[in-house]
Design a protein around this motif. Structure first.
Motif, PDB file in Angstrom:
ATOM      1  N   LYS A 137      59.785  38.106  46.757  1.00 48.56           N
ATOM      2  CA  LYS A 137      61.011  37.339  46.988  1.00 48.56           C
ATOM      3  C   LYS A 137      61.563  36.764  45.685  1.00 48.56           C
ATOM      4  N   ASN A 138      60.700  36.576  44.701  1.00 51.18           N
ATOM      5  CA  ASN A 138      61.105  35.964  43.436  1.00 51.18           C
ATOM      6  C   ASN A 138      61.043  36.938  42.263  1.00 51.18           C
ATOM      7  N   ASN A 139      61.000  38.234  42.574  1.00 49.65           N
ATOM      8  CA  ASN A 139      61.047  39.284  41.548  1.00 49.65           C
ATOM      9  C   ASN A 139      59.920  39.133  40.526  1.00 49.65           C
ATOM     10  N   ILE A 140      58.735  38.829  41.024  1.00 45.31           N
ATOM     11  CA  ILE A 140      57.540  38.763  40.179  1.00 45.31           C
ATOM     12  C   ILE A 140      56.598  39.876  40.612  1.00 45.31           C
ATOM     13  N   ARG A 141      56.097  40.618  39.647  1.00 45.74           N
ATOM     14  CA  ARG A 141      55.199  41.731  39.954  1.00 45.74           C
ATOM     15  C   ARG A 141      53.792  41.420  39.469  1.00 45.74           C
ATOM     16  N   PHE A 142      52.827  41.583  40.355  1.00 48.42           N
ATOM     17  CA  PHE A 142      51.437  41.495  39.919  1.00 48.42           C
ATOM     18  C   PHE A 142      50.736  42.821  40.174  1.00 48.42           C
ATOM     19  N   TYR A 143      49.601  42.987  39.516  1.00 51.22           N
ATOM     20  CA  TYR A 143      48.847  44.235  39.565  1.00 51.22           C
ATOM     21  C   TYR A 143      47.394  43.937  39.939  1.00 51.22           C
ATOM     22  N   LEU A 144      46.794  44.804  40.726  1.00 54.61           N
ATOM     23  CA  LEU A 144      45.351  44.726  40.919  1.00 54.61           C
ATOM     24  C   LEU A 144      44.685  45.094  39.603  1.00 54.61           C
ATOM     25  N   VAL A 145      43.683  44.323  39.198  1.00 52.26           N
ATOM     26  CA  VAL A 145      42.965  44.590  37.950  1.00 52.26           C
ATOM     27  C   VAL A 145      41.471  44.431  38.194  1.00 52.26           C
ATOM     28  N   GLY A 146      40.686  44.793  37.182  1.00 48.71           N
ATOM     29  CA  GLY A 146      39.242  44.598  37.241  1.00 48.71           C
ATOM     30  C   GLY A 146      38.592  45.279  38.438  1.00 48.71           C
ATOM     31  N   GLY A 147      37.658  44.561  39.059  1.00 53.11           N
ATOM     32  CA  GLY A 147      36.927  45.103  40.192  1.00 53.11           C
ATOM     33  C   GLY A 147      37.796  45.401  41.391  1.00 53.11           C
ATOM     34  N   SER A 148      38.898  44.669  41.547  1.00 49.20           N
ATOM     35  CA  SER A 148      39.795  44.922  42.676  1.00 49.20           C
ATOM     36  C   SER A 148      40.499  46.266  42.515  1.00 49.20           C
ATOM     37  N   LEU A 149      40.909  46.582  41.283  1.00 50.97           N
ATOM     38  CA  LEU A 149      41.519  47.889  41.034  1.00 50.97           C
ATOM     39  C   LEU A 149      40.480  48.996  41.193  1.00 50.97           C
ATOM     40  N   GLY A 173      37.943  48.913  43.153  1.00 53.95           N
ATOM     41  CA  GLY A 173      37.742  49.060  44.592  1.00 53.95           C
ATOM     42  C   GLY A 173      38.844  49.866  45.240  1.00 53.95           C
ATOM     43  N   ALA A 174      40.093  49.622  44.805  1.00 57.62           N
ATOM     44  CA  ALA A 174      41.224  50.352  45.365  1.00 57.62           C
ATOM     45  C   ALA A 174      41.108  51.850  45.084  1.00 57.62           C
ATOM     46  N   ILE A 175      40.703  52.198  43.867  1.00 56.51           N
ATOM     47  CA  ILE A 175      40.624  53.608  43.477  1.00 56.51           C
ATOM     48  C   ILE A 175      39.395  54.287  44.089  1.00 56.51           C
ATOM     49  N   ARG A 176      38.254  53.620  44.053  1.00 56.80           N
ATOM     50  CA  ARG A 176      37.008  54.260  44.488  1.00 56.80           C
ATOM     51  C   ARG A 176      36.738  54.107  45.987  1.00 56.80           C
ATOM     52  N   HIS A 177      37.190  52.979  46.572  1.00 58.26           N
ATOM     53  CA  HIS A 177      36.864  52.704  47.966  1.00 58.26           C
ATOM     54  C   HIS A 177      38.098  52.487  48.839  1.00 58.26           C
ATOM     55  N   GLN A 178      39.282  52.531  48.226  1.00 59.55           N
ATOM     56  CA  GLN A 178      40.531  52.218  48.929  1.00 59.55           C
ATOM     57  C   GLN A 178      40.481  50.815  49.542  1.00 59.55           C
ATOM     58  N   GLY A 179      39.733  49.942  48.925  1.00 62.45           N
ATOM     59  CA  GLY A 179      39.610  48.562  49.404  1.00 62.45           C
ATOM     60  C   GLY A 179      38.577  47.826  48.582  1.00 62.45           C
ATOM     61  N   PHE A 180      37.947  46.842  49.167  1.00 57.36           N
ATOM     62  CA  PHE A 180      36.927  46.074  48.456  1.00 57.36           C
ATOM     63  C   PHE A 180      35.742  46.957  48.073  1.00 57.36           C
ATOM     64  N   ILE A 181      35.175  46.704  46.915  1.00 56.69           N
ATOM     65  CA  ILE A 181      33.855  47.250  46.606  1.00 56.69           C
ATOM     66  C   ILE A 181      32.902  46.658  47.648  1.00 56.69           C
ATOM     67  N   PRO A 182      32.060  47.462  48.286  1.00 55.68           N
ATOM     68  CA  PRO A 182      31.259  46.979  49.429  1.00 55.68           C
ATOM     69  C   PRO A 182      30.505  45.678  49.194  1.00 55.68           C
ATOM     70  N   TRP A 183      29.954  45.476  47.994  1.00 60.45           N
ATOM     71  CA  TRP A 183      29.177  44.262  47.729  1.00 60.45           C
ATOM     72  C   TRP A 183      30.005  43.179  47.031  1.00 60.45           C
ATOM     73  N   ASP A 184      31.289  43.427  46.819  1.00 59.42           N
ATOM     74  CA  ASP A 184      32.131  42.476  46.089  1.00 59.42           C
ATOM     75  C   ASP A 184      32.708  41.439  47.048  1.00 59.42           C
ATOM     76  N   ASP A 185      33.054  40.284  46.517  1.00 58.39           N
ATOM     77  CA  ASP A 185      33.583  39.208  47.362  1.00 58.39           C
ATOM     78  C   ASP A 185      34.646  38.407  46.613  1.00 58.39           C
ATOM     79  N   ASP A 186      35.450  39.098  45.810  1.00 59.03           N
ATOM     80  CA  ASP A 186      36.551  38.400  45.144  1.00 59.03           C
ATOM     81  C   ASP A 186      37.713  39.364  44.918  1.00 59.03           C
ATOM     82  N   VAL A 187      38.847  38.811  44.491  1.00 58.35           N
ATOM     83  CA  VAL A 187      40.037  39.600  44.178  1.00 58.35           C
ATOM     84  C   VAL A 187      40.587  39.117  42.845  1.00 58.35           C
ATOM     85  N   ASP A 188      40.936  40.064  41.972  1.00 58.46           N
ATOM     86  CA  ASP A 188      41.532  39.749  40.674  1.00 58.46           C
ATOM     87  C   ASP A 188      42.891  40.417  40.581  1.00 58.46           C
TER      88      ASP A 188
END
Length: 270
Positions: free
Chosen positions: A26-38, A40-55
């Motif tokens: 709504k405010n024209n700000i773009r963020f990106y998944l980075v680190g373990g969250s990215l 997870g997105a590439i390898r698991h299409q979601g959270f890394i199974p044992w991970d419990d955070d979002v970056d």
């Protein structure tokens, strides 16, 4: 209070991420998944199974805009709160967004004001073109982070017996510098190369992988869509080289001993 399972924690984190994405769009700000969250997105299409955070990462100008927008009462749903060292309600040099409907406890460190489940919001800053200068910046950042974390470490506790034994001896020296000064050192170092004038960028203040965090600015800014837990989020177009620099063969699962969590205990406030 009701103790959440690991699956429940991930659902809460995902909902925070979705709410934040809506507010940022709504405010024209773009963020990106980075680190373990990215990863997870590439390898698991979601959270890394044992991970419990979002970056998530933002270019520095958008990061500063988000900090200002968060001061508006209607920017986020009422149960979400954006906290930062600048606001005086966080001990970390970067922003976090927390869900106040939950309480949290984490092993090994005293979180202070961070008492709710969170997502880390990390600035991506400009870097010099000289590789030697980049390495020097990251070495300084690592030292400042160590000083900062020792300021709210739990004496006598740690991921190894050696760390647990050493903490009571070195914590007093870190406290002489203090949280405020350590955070200021990290922030000043991160801003030392103006973002818009830089060809190279990276997360400096929390860049745990040192100079391997470095990316081409234009490649970082160009978004590509990735799936994460059935939803679509942005990733830097250089995600493959970025993940390779950080993790090597990132599609290969790490050994069991490296599959560690933040050891969170989260309760729903009834």
């Amino acid at each position: 209070m009701e103790l959440l399972s690991n699956a429940d924690i991930k659902k809460v984190l995902l909902n925070i991420l979705i709410d934040l994405q809506e507010a940022c769009k709504k405010n024209n700000i773009r963020f990106y998944l980075v680190g373990g969250s990215l990863l997870g997105a590439i390898r698991h299409q979601g959270f890394i199974p044992w991970d419990d955070d979002v970056d998530i990462g933002l270019k520095r100008p958008d990061y500063d805009r988000l900090q200002e927008l968060s001061k508006k009462d209607d920017f986020l749903p009422p149960y979400l709160k954006l906290i930062s060292h600048e606001k005086g309600n966080s001990q970390y040099p970067f922003m976090k967004i927390i869900d106040t409907r939950y309480s949290m406890e984490q092993g090994y460190i005293k979180e202070g004001d961070v008492t709710s489940i969170w997502i880390d919001i990390l600035p991506t800053d400009g870097l010099p073109n000289d590789d030697r200068k980049i390495k020097t910046i990251y070495k300084k950042a690592a030292l400042y982070r160590e000083i900062l974390m020792l300021n709210f470490a739990k004496a006598g506790e740690g991921r190894s017996k050696l760390k647990a034994l050493l903490k009571p001896l070195i914590i007093p020296f870190a406290k002489m510098i203090g949280v405020n000064r350590a955070n200021k050192l990290l922030d000043n170092l991160s801003r030392s190369t103006p973002y818009e004038k830089a060809d190279k960028v990276g997360c400096i203040m929390w860049g745990l992988y040192g100079s391997r965090e470095c990316m081409n600015r234009l490649e970082f800014e160009k978004p590509v869509e990735v799936k994460f837990e059935g939803h679509v989020f942005n990733a830097p177009s250089c995600w493959d080289s970025y993940l390779s620099n950080l993790y090597g063969d990132y599609m290969k699962m790490p050994p069991k001993e490296k599959q560690v969590t933040h050891e969170l205990k989260v309760w729903k406030n009834l």
